[in-house]
Design a protein around this motif. Sequence first.
Motif, PDB file in Angstrom:
ATOM      1  N   PRO A 237       0.822  -1.231   0.000  1.00 22.48           N
ATOM      2  CA  PRO A 237       0.000   0.000   0.000  1.00 22.48           C
ATOM      3  C   PRO A 237       0.851   1.274   0.000  1.00 22.48           C
ATOM      4  CG  PRO A 237      -0.810  -1.570   1.628  1.00 22.48           C
ATOM      5  CD  PRO A 237       0.475  -2.132   1.118  1.00 22.48           C
ATOM      6  N   LYS A 238       2.136   1.137   0.360  1.00 23.82           N
ATOM      7  CA  LYS A 238       2.995   2.335   0.409  1.00 23.82           C
ATOM      8  C   LYS A 238       3.640   2.648  -0.946  1.00 23.82           C
ATOM      9  CE  LYS A 238       4.436   1.621   5.187  1.00 23.82           C
ATOM     10  NZ  LYS A 238       5.538   1.181   6.029  1.00 23.82           N
ATOM     11  N   THR A 239       3.547   1.727  -1.877  1.00 26.65           N
ATOM     12  CA  THR A 239       4.262   1.921  -3.152  1.00 26.65           C
ATOM     13  C   THR A 239       3.660   3.084  -3.936  1.00 26.65           C
ATOM     14  OG1 THR A 239       4.556  -0.465  -3.186  1.00 26.65           O
ATOM     15  CG2 THR A 239       5.111   0.720  -5.206  1.00 26.65           C
ATOM     16  N   LYS A 240       4.551   3.963  -4.427  1.00 21.94           N
ATOM     17  CA  LYS A 240       4.076   5.142  -5.166  1.00 21.94           C
ATOM     18  C   LYS A 240       4.563   5.141  -6.625  1.00 21.94           C
ATOM     19  CE  LYS A 240       1.611   7.376  -2.208  1.00 21.94           C
ATOM     20  NZ  LYS A 240       1.885   6.750  -0.977  1.00 21.94           N
ATOM     21  N   ALA A 241       5.686   4.484  -6.876  1.00 22.20           N
ATOM     22  CA  ALA A 241       6.238   4.573  -8.249  1.00 22.20           C
ATOM     23  C   ALA A 241       7.147   3.387  -8.544  1.00 22.20           C
ATOM     24  CB  ALA A 241       7.026   5.883  -8.387  1.00 22.20           C
ATOM     25  N   ILE A 242       7.372   3.204  -9.834  1.00 17.86           N
ATOM     26  CA  ILE A 242       8.342   2.196 -10.291  1.00 17.86           C
ATOM     27  C   ILE A 242       9.393   2.960 -11.110  1.00 17.86           C
ATOM     28  CG2 ILE A 242       8.683   0.060 -11.627  1.00 17.86           C
ATOM     29  CD1 ILE A 242       5.613  -0.327 -11.539  1.00 17.86           C
ATOM     30  N   ARG A 263      -2.669  -0.652 -13.321  1.00 23.04           N
ATOM     31  CA  ARG A 263      -3.553  -1.430 -12.446  1.00 23.04           C
ATOM     32  C   ARG A 263      -3.393  -1.039 -10.973  1.00 23.04           C
ATOM     33  NH1 ARG A 263      -2.224  -6.397 -12.450  1.00 23.04           N
ATOM     34  NH2 ARG A 263      -0.820  -6.606 -14.219  1.00 23.04           N
ATOM     35  N   HIS A 264      -2.190  -0.602 -10.610  1.00 22.82           N
ATOM     36  CA  HIS A 264      -1.946  -0.274  -9.191  1.00 22.82           C
ATOM     37  C   HIS A 264      -1.828   1.231  -8.949  1.00 22.82           C
ATOM     38  CE1 HIS A 264      -1.262  -4.468  -7.900  1.00 22.82           C
ATOM     39  NE2 HIS A 264      -0.866  -4.618  -9.147  1.00 22.82           N
ATOM     40  N   ASN A 265      -2.122   1.988  -9.993  1.00 24.82           N
ATOM     41  CA  ASN A 265      -2.079   3.448  -9.885  1.00 24.82           C
ATOM     42  C   ASN A 265      -0.714   3.961  -9.400  1.00 24.82           C
ATOM     43  OD1 ASN A 265      -3.149   5.952 -10.149  1.00 24.82           O
ATOM     44  ND2 ASN A 265      -3.988   6.017  -8.061  1.00 24.82           N
ATOM     45  N   LEU A 266       0.331   3.520 -10.085  1.00 26.89           N
ATOM     46  CA  LEU A 266       1.694   3.928  -9.727  1.00 26.89           C
ATOM     47  C   LEU A 266       2.288   4.772 -10.854  1.00 26.89           C
ATOM     48  CD1 LEU A 266       3.026   0.437  -8.541  1.00 26.89           C
ATOM     49  CD2 LEU A 266       2.064   2.265  -7.117  1.00 26.89           C
ATOM     50  N   ALA A 267       3.150   5.702 -10.477  1.00 23.52           N
ATOM     51  CA  ALA A 267       3.845   6.485 -11.510  1.00 23.52           C
ATOM     52  C   ALA A 267       5.040   5.681 -12.029  1.00 23.52           C
ATOM     53  CB  ALA A 267       4.329   7.794 -10.903  1.00 23.52           C
ATOM     54  N   VAL A 268       5.438   5.966 -13.260  1.00 19.18           N
ATOM     55  CA  VAL A 268       6.628   5.318 -13.817  1.00 19.18           C
ATOM     56  C   VAL A 268       7.650   6.402 -14.168  1.00 19.18           C
ATOM     57  CG1 VAL A 268       7.551   3.994 -15.764  1.00 19.18           C
ATOM     58  CG2 VAL A 268       5.399   3.306 -14.698  1.00 19.18           C
ATOM     59  N   ILE A 269       8.816   6.299 -13.538  1.00 21.27           N
ATOM     60  CA  ILE A 269       9.928   7.210 -13.874  1.00 21.27           C
ATOM     61  C   ILE A 269      10.959   6.356 -14.599  1.00 21.27           C
ATOM     62  CG2 ILE A 269      11.756   8.699 -12.972  1.00 21.27           C
ATOM     63  CD1 ILE A 269      10.036   9.044 -10.413  1.00 21.27           C
ATOM     64  N   GLU A 270      11.216   6.670 -15.852  1.00 20.12           N
ATOM     65  CA  GLU A 270      12.232   5.894 -16.578  1.00 20.12           C
ATOM     66  C   GLU A 270      13.618   6.446 -16.256  1.00 20.12           C
ATOM     67  OE1 GLU A 270      11.401   5.184 -20.911  1.00 20.12           O
ATOM     68  OE2 GLU A 270       9.774   6.548 -20.379  1.00 20.12           O
ATOM     69  N   ASP A 271      14.492   5.579 -15.783  1.00 19.31           N
ATOM     70  CA  ASP A 271      15.890   5.982 -15.608  1.00 19.31           C
ATOM     71  C   ASP A 271      16.612   5.610 -16.911  1.00 19.31           C
ATOM     72  OD1 ASP A 271      18.567   6.257 -15.066  1.00 19.31           O
ATOM     73  OD2 ASP A 271      18.439   5.476 -13.022  1.00 19.31           O
ATOM     74  N   ALA A 272      16.715   6.633 -17.770  1.00 23.96           N
ATOM     75  CA  ALA A 272      17.322   6.417 -19.086  1.00 23.96           C
ATOM     76  C   ALA A 272      18.735   7.018 -19.118  1.00 23.96           C
ATOM     77  CB  ALA A 272      16.447   7.048 -20.161  1.00 23.96           C
ATOM     78  N   ALA A 273      19.374   7.051 -17.931  1.00 28.23           N
ATOM     79  CA  ALA A 273      20.698   7.669 -17.805  1.00 28.23           C
ATOM     80  C   ALA A 273      21.705   7.092 -18.802  1.00 28.23           C
ATOM     81  CB  ALA A 273      21.214   7.477 -16.378  1.00 28.23           C
ATOM     82  N   GLU A 274      21.491   5.826 -19.186  1.00 30.10           N
ATOM     83  CA  GLU A 274      22.477   5.142 -20.039  1.00 30.10           C
ATOM     84  C   GLU A 274      21.913   4.856 -21.433  1.00 30.10           C
ATOM     85  OE1 GLU A 274      23.273   1.583 -17.800  1.00 30.10           O
ATOM     86  OE2 GLU A 274      23.916   2.694 -16.031  1.00 30.10           O
TER      87      GLU A 274
END
Length: 483
Positions: A237-242, A263-274
């Motif tokens: 329940p604490k998860t906010k993002a992937i 489905r879980h209403n989470l934000a997605v931040i892409e780490d595209a550093a590489e």
Amino acid sequence: MQLNHNKQLINLISVSITSTIRQVMQTIDKGGLGFALLIENETEKFVGVVTDGDIRRALLQGYGLESNISTIPRPESKTGHITISSEQITSLFSEPVRVIPLLDDDGKVADLALFDKRVRLPVAEPSLGEKELSYVTECVLTGWVSSAGKFVTRFEEMFAEFCNTKYAIATSNGTTALHLALLALDIGVGDEVIVPTLSFIATANAVTYTGAKPVFVDSEWETWNIDPNLIEQAITPKTKAIIPVHLYGHPANMDLILDISKRHNLAVIEDAAEAHGAKYKGQPVGGIGEIGVFSFYGNKIITTGEGGMVVTNDSEIAKKIRILRGHGMSPERRYWHPVLGYNYRMTNLQAALGVGQMERIDEIIEAKLRIAERYEKGFSSIKGLNLAPRQPWAKSVFWLYSILVNEDEFGLSRGQLVTILQEKGIETRPLFIPIHQQPVYHQNVQDNYPVANQLGKIGLSLPSAASLQLEDINKVINCFQNF
Ligand SMILES: Cc1ncc(COP(=O)(O)O)c(C=O)c1O
């Protein structure tokens, strides 16, 4: 002057003056240095240097592969005695003369002086050109060296277009870009963010800076990225993002990740550093989730020295990030700070480099792809190596071309391989050590990440700098083939 090019190398690239062009080409190919040493049969005395350029010109002039090497035109070779000083050697080099054989008293080659920065093949190095120099010079001459200035805006516009996103906000580095992305989503104390354990530590650190907790997930063999099939069991329940990371330039399995996030209403931040320029099913990475972040550290696909970028299509997020980046100052009123912000700005000097790099990014990525193809071809018949991931739905940019070394089948451990390559001037880098193993995160983390652990243990990045020539890559491949 003793330069310590071992006898084995000199023998490898030495060939008799009575040889055919074909035989000499084979010798050049074996040595991977682009030239061979011609020597007299009986006495082994040095006769001259022949380069692959000399041979190419001879073939174009009509010489055949079976022509004798002694008959083709080649420039006179410069040599020095083995006791020559380094200053004298330097004075002998010129544009066409890149190698000076150092001879002993019998006229035999005892050592080699190479004017070639490629005596060391780097895993990564910046590829900087005249554009970068000219734009940075412009900053110096005009005095616009801090974070105000036209290059910052231009770099942001160019990068947004490159990622096919509406907004791009330049930052001081990739870690601050990640931090800002998390802050813009109001992630903080009491929250959890899912990250792959196999990544550079910055991915987890940025989460920790906010007060939230990084929750680690294992990798998948197919891409070396976060395993989407293991994400759901890490959600609470604490998860906010992937934060999926497009590791080593290969996109993560985004459809599955986006499906879970919806489905879980989470934000997605892409780490595209590489992964600048990598594509997932035709779409540039960074613009697929809510927010994407990039790094421009010196070893990245393109560099601004240090630097980062946040990209998004969400105008509210973009606005928030701009405010947080500049000390939380209100855009409407100068020196008025409604929120706690940071100084995470990029300087005009950095952005000047960035603009120059963006003008050449396609060329740099092309070079990366050529290097990867050459490795793939060269390694295809070598047992015990797993090649860098290349999924049919992905365009990887092969930031660092990396392989897995299976000791039992390959015959050498990764450590033994590294030592041998190092002796030949071939730089390597182990894959990241999974973050759950790092002392700062190790406490209270159960070590159930078998794939990441194994990847971290046997993975090795090879020379991948865009400035490397294909003959440099051949040199690496030849070493493997000779094992
Ligand atoms: C996957 C990943 N995330 C984040 C970062 C952080 O970027 P920077 O070094 O620019 O802070 C890096 C690179 O160094 C990275 O490789």
